[in-house]
Design a protein around this motif. Structure first.
Motif, PDB file in Angstrom:
ATOM      1  N   GLU A 130      -4.073  64.319 117.571  1.00 42.54           N
ATOM      2  CA  GLU A 130      -4.148  64.560 119.017  1.00 42.54           C
ATOM      3  C   GLU A 130      -2.979  63.887 119.727  1.00 42.54           C
ATOM      4  O   GLU A 130      -2.404  64.453 120.671  1.00 42.54           O
ATOM      5  CB  GLU A 130      -5.473  64.023 119.557  1.00 42.54           C
ATOM      6  CG  GLU A 130      -5.624  64.152 121.062  1.00 42.54           C
ATOM      7  CD  GLU A 130      -5.513  65.579 121.568  1.00 42.54           C
ATOM      8  OE1 GLU A 130      -5.073  65.767 122.720  1.00 42.54           O
ATOM      9  OE2 GLU A 130      -5.856  66.521 120.812  1.00 42.54           O
ATOM     10  N   SER A 188      -4.798  63.297 132.925  1.00 47.66           N
ATOM     11  CA  SER A 188      -4.488  64.527 132.204  1.00 47.66           C
ATOM     12  C   SER A 188      -3.060  64.654 131.707  1.00 47.66           C
ATOM     13  O   SER A 188      -2.766  65.560 130.934  1.00 47.66           O
ATOM     14  CB  SER A 188      -4.789  65.731 133.109  1.00 47.66           C
ATOM     15  OG  SER A 188      -3.979  65.700 134.273  1.00 47.66           O
ATOM     16  N   ASP A 193       3.444  68.157 123.778  1.00 47.48           N
ATOM     17  CA  ASP A 193       3.320  68.683 125.135  1.00 47.48           C
ATOM     18  C   ASP A 193       4.233  67.920 126.091  1.00 47.48           C
ATOM     19  O   ASP A 193       4.904  68.531 126.941  1.00 47.48           O
ATOM     20  CB  ASP A 193       1.873  68.584 125.617  1.00 47.48           C
ATOM     21  CG  ASP A 193       0.956  69.561 124.899  1.00 47.48           C
ATOM     22  OD1 ASP A 193       1.471  70.508 124.270  1.00 47.48           O
ATOM     23  OD2 ASP A 193      -0.278  69.367 124.962  1.00 47.48           O
ATOM     24  N   ARG A 221      -2.453  61.206 127.559  1.00 53.06           N
ATOM     25  CA  ARG A 221      -3.316  61.653 126.464  1.00 53.06           C
ATOM     26  C   ARG A 221      -2.796  61.157 125.123  1.00 53.06           C
ATOM     27  O   ARG A 221      -3.576  60.794 124.227  1.00 53.06           O
ATOM     28  CB  ARG A 221      -3.396  63.179 126.465  1.00 53.06           C
ATOM     29  CG  ARG A 221      -4.197  63.740 127.640  1.00 53.06           C
ATOM     30  CD  ARG A 221      -4.514  65.217 127.476  1.00 53.06           C
ATOM     31  NE  ARG A 221      -3.355  66.058 127.656  1.00 53.06           N
ATOM     32  CZ  ARG A 221      -2.725  66.718 126.696  1.00 53.06           C
ATOM     33  NH1 ARG A 221      -3.165  66.619 125.434  1.00 53.06           N
ATOM     34  NH2 ARG A 221      -1.678  67.483 126.953  1.00 53.06           N
ATOM     35  N   ALA A 222      -1.483  61.120 124.966  1.00 52.47           N
ATOM     36  CA  ALA A 222      -0.908  60.606 123.720  1.00 52.47           C
ATOM     37  C   ALA A 222      -1.221  59.124 123.556  1.00 52.47           C
ATOM     38  O   ALA A 222      -1.605  58.673 122.462  1.00 52.47           O
ATOM     39  CB  ALA A 222       0.601  60.837 123.710  1.00 52.47           C
ATOM     40  N   ARG A 231       0.065  66.053 119.172  1.00 56.20           N
ATOM     41  CA  ARG A 231       0.023  67.251 120.018  1.00 56.20           C
ATOM     42  C   ARG A 231       0.343  66.903 121.477  1.00 56.20           C
ATOM     43  O   ARG A 231       1.069  67.633 122.154  1.00 56.20           O
ATOM     44  CB  ARG A 231      -1.358  67.901 119.922  1.00 56.20           C
ATOM     45  CG  ARG A 231      -1.569  68.665 118.623  1.00 56.20           C
ATOM     46  CD  ARG A 231      -2.964  69.204 118.518  1.00 56.20           C
ATOM     47  NE  ARG A 231      -3.106  70.085 117.363  1.00 56.20           N
ATOM     48  CZ  ARG A 231      -4.230  70.330 116.720  1.00 56.20           C
ATOM     49  NH1 ARG A 231      -5.343  69.752 117.132  1.00 56.20           N
ATOM     50  NH2 ARG A 231      -4.257  71.139 115.687  1.00 56.20           N
ATOM     51  N   ALA A 232      -0.214  65.804 121.957  1.00 53.29           N
ATOM     52  CA  ALA A 232       0.079  65.393 123.330  1.00 53.29           C
ATOM     53  C   ALA A 232       1.544  65.016 123.478  1.00 53.29           C
ATOM     54  O   ALA A 232       2.177  65.314 124.500  1.00 53.29           O
ATOM     55  CB  ALA A 232      -0.822  64.220 123.723  1.00 53.29           C
ATOM     56  N   PRO A 264       0.234  64.619 129.551  1.00 56.56           N
ATOM     57  CA  PRO A 264       0.374  64.538 128.087  1.00 56.56           C
ATOM     58  C   PRO A 264       0.725  63.147 127.579  1.00 56.56           C
ATOM     59  O   PRO A 264       0.230  62.733 126.520  1.00 56.56           O
ATOM     60  CB  PRO A 264       1.500  65.539 127.795  1.00 56.56           C
ATOM     61  CG  PRO A 264       1.421  66.538 128.898  1.00 56.56           C
ATOM     62  CD  PRO A 264       1.002  65.760 130.107  1.00 56.56           C
TER      63      PRO A 264
END
Length: 478
Positions: free
Chosen positions: A158, A289, A165, A294-295, A161-162, A291
């Protein structure tokens, strides 16, 4: 046998044969670890990366961004990092399955024994021996070690992916910035060409008046000086334009010398605010929210799972073990007796309990190290929230100022143009002086430059705020 093990075995039974038929990345994905990887380095923004060798003429912003997201080495590196972490999830899931190994051995054996003074006891054996064995080891219970490892791998995936992004958002904004910078440089070049023409015409008019004796020679010299300054500025504008275009080409992973043609800067853009929500609400949303947040959150969760995993590795484990072996090694009834062909086999199955008793206190320090890493990631998460909030605030203020200056520059250009027209008319009529003409001429040149820069600044600020909010997507390419 736990539920996760049963589920993984069911996946193998269902998907094993189909996955074996294809060799593409992610096709042999029996454990479904790589199924959600994007098809391109650009993620969902550009589903298919197919371009002509040479960019379009003129080059639209959409194509520039698409080429960058698809081809830039850093966006491709972020994509590769996602693939690597997805494979890591597969490794963590595989730990729930048994390991089976086979051992095949074929040897030519020649054994000679000479017993002094007792030749009847001597032996000379030559034989071909085959041995085969199959072993199974299945970890049944390990006090949550595999579960923590899987949580760690999922969190790292995850995070990757972040990070991808965030990388795409960053390069989307950077390409837009370089695109608008190139348009600004080209617009400045066009303005410099206009100024050079304008000053050349003024120089010619001043020289004609000086030749006729209706104006002093100093008027002609001052006009020549201003024209030379315009030529100097034109040369620099040409260099700046080529540098900006080379930077944009490099963003797209093209040779900087690749010829690019961009659409002209126009005045018909609507420079209104695209973001109507209060800036405080934007900051609250982005701290949840974005990226990069989130990372950081995923990295923190991975670090916490690593603490559990490290602690569990020092606890007992229970495994199912089994083995079957067979061989054809010849046998002898005793010393000096001939050998006879024979076959044999051996098999066992059971439960193995492994209990780490002493590891030199290393496990204690490994757990402390994992806790410290988790603490560091917690602070990194706090810093990411702080940074994205500041970025949104700064970008919002920049957009607000750019919106106002876009209108201010239009007003300035209109006034400067009228002043120049009036001064030129007065000079041509013989009632104006060269100083008035040159002052309005310089003011008009400056107004043209500011107008071009203001439009580019507004475009760049709009995209930059969207990037800081983490909202850039395919819709922004239209």
């Amino acid at each position: 046998m736990n539920v996760k093990t049963i589920s993984l075995l069911a996946i193998i039974a269902t998907w094993g044969m189909n996955a074996h038929a294809s060799g593409a990345f992610g096709a042999l994905d029996v454990l479904r670890a790589e199924q959600n990887i994007s098809a391109t380095a650009a993620g969902s923004i550009v589903p298919v990366c197919e371009f002509d060798r040479a960019p379009s003429r003129p080059l639209p912003l959409a194509e520039a961004v698409e080429r960058t997201l698809c081809n830039n080495p850093k966006t491709r590196a972020a994509w590769a990092a996602v693939k690597a972490q997805a494979a890591g999830v597969g490794v963590a899931r595989a730990a729930y399955l048994p390991t089976i190994s086979a051992n095949l051995q074929g040897v030519r054996e020649n054994s000679v024994t000479n017993v002094d003074n007792h030749p009847m006891l001597s032996t000379d054996i030559a034989s071909t021996v085959h041995a085969e064995s199959v072993s199974l080891n299945w970890l049944l219970y390990d006090f949550g070690g595999r579960e923590a490892a899987l949580k760690n791998a999922n969190a790292l995936l995850e995070a990757a992916r972040a990070t991808q992004d965030a990388t795409l958002q960053s390069f989307f904004a950077q390409t837009a910035k370089d695109y608008y910078a190139s348009k600004t440089a080209i617009g400045s070049l066009q303005a410099a060409q206009d100024v050079e023409l304008m000053t050349r015409q003024s120089m010619t008019a001043a020289q004609a008046r000086a030749d006729k004796g209706v104006a002093p020679i100093t008027d002609a010299l001052q006009a020549q000086t201003q024209h030379e300054q315009a030529v100097f500025s034109l040369t620099k504008a040409q260099s700046d334009a080529q540098t900006a275009l080379g930077t944009l080409a490099a963003d797209m992973n093209l040779d900087p010398s690749m010829p690019l043609e961009l659409p002209a800067v126009t005045d018909n853009v609507q420079t209104g605010k695209d973001f109507s929500e209060p800036v405080a609400a934007m900051i609250r949303d982005v701290q949840l929210s974005h990226p990069s947040v989130r990372a950081a959150q995923a990295q923190y969760e991975a670090a916490m799972a690593k603490v559990t995993q490290t602690r569990a590795q020092g606890l007992p484990s229970i495994s199912l073990v089994a083995k079957y072996s067979r061989n054809n090694e010849p046998q002898s009834m005793g010393v000096g007796e001939p050998t006879f062909p024979s076959t044999g086999h051996d098999a066992y199955i059971g439960v193995q309990l492994s209990i780490p008793l002493f590891e030199g206190f290393g496990r204690h320090y490994q757990v402390d190290q994992a806790k410290a890493q988790a603490e560091r990631q917690e602070y990194a998460l706090e810093d990411a929230k702080r940074q994205v909030g500041l970025d949104v605030w700064s970008s919002y203020q920049t957009l607000t100022g750019a919106t106002q200056n876009a209108q201010n520059s239009a007003n300035l250009l209109a006034i400067a143009q009228r002043s120049w027209d009036a001064a030129k008319h007065r000079y041509d009529a013989g009632v104006g002086n060269i100083l008035e003409l040159m002052n309005t001429q310089a003011a008009l040149a400056n107004a043209k430059q500011r107008r071009v820069q203001a439009l580019a600044d507004w475009d760049n600020a709009r995209v930059d705020l969207a990037a800081k909010l983490g909202r850039l997507g395919r819709g922004d390419l239209e």
